[in-house]
Design a protein around this motif. Structure first.
Motif, PDB file in Angstrom:
ATOM      1  N   ILE A 233      35.384 -18.524 -20.018  1.00 41.33           N
ATOM      2  CA  ILE A 233      36.447 -17.569 -20.305  1.00 41.33           C
ATOM      3  C   ILE A 233      37.077 -17.067 -19.008  1.00 41.33           C
ATOM      4  N   GLU A 234      38.378 -16.887 -19.054  1.00 41.81           N
ATOM      5  CA  GLU A 234      39.136 -16.449 -17.884  1.00 41.81           C
ATOM      6  C   GLU A 234      40.137 -15.403 -18.338  1.00 41.81           C
ATOM      7  N   ILE A 235      40.196 -14.311 -17.619  1.00 46.38           N
ATOM      8  CA  ILE A 235      41.160 -13.258 -17.970  1.00 46.38           C
ATOM      9  C   ILE A 235      41.962 -12.907 -16.722  1.00 46.38           C
ATOM     10  N   MET A 236      43.254 -12.745 -16.872  1.00 43.61           N
ATOM     11  CA  MET A 236      44.093 -12.310 -15.758  1.00 43.61           C
ATOM     12  C   MET A 236      45.023 -11.202 -16.254  1.00 43.61           C
ATOM     13  N   ILE A 237      44.865 -10.019 -15.682  1.00 40.57           N
ATOM     14  CA  ILE A 237      45.855  -8.954 -15.917  1.00 40.57           C
ATOM     15  C   ILE A 237      46.764  -8.991 -14.692  1.00 40.57           C
ATOM     16  N   ALA A 238      47.930  -9.603 -14.885  1.00 38.82           N
ATOM     17  CA  ALA A 238      48.813  -9.904 -13.753  1.00 38.82           C
ATOM     18  C   ALA A 238      49.629  -8.702 -13.307  1.00 38.82           C
ATOM     19  N   GLU A 239      49.941  -7.817 -14.262  1.00 36.35           N
ATOM     20  CA  GLU A 239      50.763  -6.647 -13.931  1.00 36.35           C
ATOM     21  C   GLU A 239      49.861  -5.565 -13.330  1.00 36.35           C
ATOM     22  N   PRO A 240      50.064  -5.250 -12.041  1.00 37.89           N
ATOM     23  CA  PRO A 240      49.169  -4.300 -11.368  1.00 37.89           C
ATOM     24  C   PRO A 240      49.041  -2.948 -12.083  1.00 37.89           C
ATOM     25  N   SER A 241      50.133  -2.476 -12.699  1.00 35.49           N
ATOM     26  CA  SER A 241      50.098  -1.150 -13.338  1.00 35.49           C
ATOM     27  C   SER A 241      49.194  -1.126 -14.573  1.00 35.49           C
ATOM     28  N   TYR A 242      48.794  -2.324 -15.067  1.00 35.48           N
ATOM     29  CA  TYR A 242      47.948  -2.381 -16.266  1.00 35.48           C
ATOM     30  C   TYR A 242      46.468  -2.560 -15.932  1.00 35.48           C
ATOM     31  N   ARG A 243      46.149  -2.684 -14.658  1.00 37.05           N
ATOM     32  CA  ARG A 243      44.753  -2.931 -14.298  1.00 37.05           C
ATOM     33  C   ARG A 243      43.939  -1.643 -14.351  1.00 37.05           C
ATOM     34  N   GLY A 244      42.663  -1.812 -14.689  1.00 39.49           N
ATOM     35  CA  GLY A 244      41.764  -0.654 -14.714  1.00 39.49           C
ATOM     36  C   GLY A 244      42.028   0.294 -15.873  1.00 39.49           C
ATOM     37  N   ARG A 245      42.711  -0.193 -16.909  1.00 36.31           N
ATOM     38  CA  ARG A 245      43.046   0.676 -18.049  1.00 36.31           C
ATOM     39  C   ARG A 245      42.478   0.151 -19.367  1.00 36.31           C
ATOM     40  N   GLY A 246      41.578  -0.833 -19.275  1.00 32.09           N
ATOM     41  CA  GLY A 246      40.928  -1.326 -20.485  1.00 32.09           C
ATOM     42  C   GLY A 246      41.665  -2.463 -21.188  1.00 32.09           C
ATOM     43  N   PHE A 247      42.771  -2.906 -20.593  1.00 32.80           N
ATOM     44  CA  PHE A 247      43.526  -4.008 -21.209  1.00 32.80           C
ATOM     45  C   PHE A 247      42.749  -5.321 -21.095  1.00 32.80           C
ATOM     46  N   GLY A 248      42.201  -5.564 -19.915  1.00 34.88           N
ATOM     47  CA  GLY A 248      41.424  -6.790 -19.707  1.00 34.88           C
ATOM     48  C   GLY A 248      40.196  -6.823 -20.585  1.00 34.88           C
ATOM     49  N   LYS A 249      39.562  -5.673 -20.717  1.00 35.87           N
ATOM     50  CA  LYS A 249      38.340  -5.595 -21.526  1.00 35.87           C
ATOM     51  C   LYS A 249      38.630  -5.928 -22.982  1.00 35.87           C
ATOM     52  N   GLU A 250      39.667  -5.301 -23.546  1.00 39.75           N
ATOM     53  CA  GLU A 250      39.970  -5.564 -24.956  1.00 39.75           C
ATOM     54  C   GLU A 250      40.401  -7.019 -25.162  1.00 39.75           C
ATOM     55  N   ALA A 251      41.233  -7.540 -24.252  1.00 37.84           N
ATOM     56  CA  ALA A 251      41.695  -8.923 -24.374  1.00 37.84           C
ATOM     57  C   ALA A 251      40.512  -9.893 -24.324  1.00 37.84           C
ATOM     58  N   THR A 252      39.545  -9.611 -23.448  1.00 35.79           N
ATOM     59  CA  THR A 252      38.377 -10.481 -23.309  1.00 35.79           C
ATOM     60  C   THR A 252      37.515 -10.431 -24.562  1.00 35.79           C
ATOM     61  N   LEU A 253      37.281  -9.232 -25.080  1.00 32.53           N
ATOM     62  CA  LEU A 253      36.495  -9.088 -26.317  1.00 32.53           C
ATOM     63  C   LEU A 253      37.165  -9.808 -27.479  1.00 32.53           C
ATOM     64  N   MET A 254      38.488  -9.674 -27.573  1.00 34.02           N
ATOM     65  CA  MET A 254      39.223 -10.314 -28.665  1.00 34.02           C
ATOM     66  C   MET A 254      39.137 -11.839 -28.557  1.00 34.02           C
ATOM     67  N   MET A 255      39.251 -12.348 -27.337  1.00 33.99           N
ATOM     68  CA  MET A 255      39.158 -13.794 -27.128  1.00 33.99           C
ATOM     69  C   MET A 255      37.740 -14.297 -27.423  1.00 33.99           C
ATOM     70  N   MET A 256      36.734 -13.516 -27.026  1.00 33.87           N
ATOM     71  CA  MET A 256      35.352 -13.926 -27.285  1.00 33.87           C
ATOM     72  C   MET A 256      35.067 -13.960 -28.781  1.00 33.87           C
ATOM     73  N   SER A 257      35.545 -12.947 -29.479  1.00 33.41           N
ATOM     74  CA  SER A 257      35.347 -12.886 -30.924  1.00 33.41           C
ATOM     75  C   SER A 257      36.040 -14.068 -31.601  1.00 33.41           C
ATOM     76  N   TYR A 258      37.258 -14.381 -31.141  1.00 33.80           N
ATOM     77  CA  TYR A 258      38.004 -15.519 -31.686  1.00 33.80           C
ATOM     78  C   TYR A 258      37.255 -16.826 -31.406  1.00 33.80           C
ATOM     79  N   GLY A 259      36.788 -16.970 -30.173  1.00 30.27           N
ATOM     80  CA  GLY A 259      36.064 -18.176 -29.791  1.00 30.27           C
ATOM     81  C   GLY A 259      34.801 -18.361 -30.607  1.00 30.27           C
ATOM     82  N   MET A 260      34.128 -17.251 -30.866  1.00 33.79           N
ATOM     83  CA  MET A 260      32.880 -17.285 -31.627  1.00 33.79           C
ATOM     84  C   MET A 260      33.155 -17.620 -33.096  1.00 33.79           C
ATOM     85  N   ARG A 261      34.133 -16.919 -33.685  1.00 39.09           N
ATOM     86  CA  ARG A 261      34.401 -17.084 -35.122  1.00 39.09           C
ATOM     87  C   ARG A 261      35.099 -18.400 -35.445  1.00 39.09           C
TER      88      ARG A 261
END
Length: 210
Positions: free
Chosen positions: A105-133
């Motif tokens: 799994i690879e995650i990139m939050i490219a927009e600096p203003s969105y980093r450290g705000r939980g966007f990467g975490k939620e996107a990663t969890l959603m992708m993991m859940s999708y990958g699993m299911r």
């Protein structure tokens, strides 16, 4: 083939995941001009034409699953098109032909203003859940540059354990084996996510354009 997600939209609280289409390429290409992102993603800058080719090959590739990460709030207001709401991307690679249950799994939050705000975490969890299911993934790996402490820290919060350090490539490999307990946890973390059809969501704008 990985076209499995070509019409899938996963809508969460902060982020919405949509398939990577040619419409997303110009913004993506703009991001990848950044030397910092090239370093963090260990990638070479491409021309816009090469980026379009890459998008096409990724769309058809049987061992990659890619979503573009959008800001849910901006996007669901329909005040802006996808390109203007893009914050990053998330990928699953099936890297081991012997083991189709292993996903990198690879995650990139490219927009600096969105980093450290939980966007990467939620996107990663959603992708993991999708990958699993949907893809039957039971083991996740993440390979991250040693200097990228924020990302390493995030994966550890998502129950990944450090399993290897490659001093040549200066990267850390983290891994999560999905036990029954981890599966329940992942489903709980993502039970708010709604799955929608991309074609249907894109329809209103398309109707106006014709």
């Amino acid at each position: 083939a990985m076209k499995i997600n070509q019409n899938t939209v996963l809508q969460g609280k902060r982020v919405t995941l949509v398939p990577y289409t040619s419409a997303h390429v110009p913004r993506y290409h703009e991001w990848m001009q950044s030397e910092e992102l090239q370093r963090l993603t260990a990638s070479e800058p491409l021309s816009l034409e090469q980026e379009y080719e890459m998008q096409r090959s990724w769309q058809d590739d049987a061992d990659k699953c890619t979503f573009i990460v959008l800001d849910t709030e901006r996007w669901s207001g329909q005040a802006c098109g996808d390109e203007d709401c893009m914050v990053g991307d998330v990928n699953l690679f099936l890297t081991d032909t012997e083991d189709p249950t292993l996903g990198e799994i690879e995650i990139m939050i490219a927009e600096p203003s969105y980093r450290g705000r939980g966007f990467g975490k939620e996107a990663t969890l959603m992708m993991m859940s999708y990958g699993m299911r949907i893809l039957g993934i039971t083991k996740f790996e993440a390979k991250i540059g040693q200097e990228n402490e924020a990302s390493i820290c995030m994966f550890k919060k998502l129950h990944f354990k450090e399993v290897a350090v490659n001093s040549v490539f200066q990267e850390v490999t983290l891994r999560l084996d999905v036990s029954d307990q981890e599966r329940r946890w992942l489903l709980e973390q993502t039970n708010h996510v709604e799955e929608k059809s991309y074609a249907e969501l894109k329809l209103p704008a398309g109707v106006l354009e014709t």
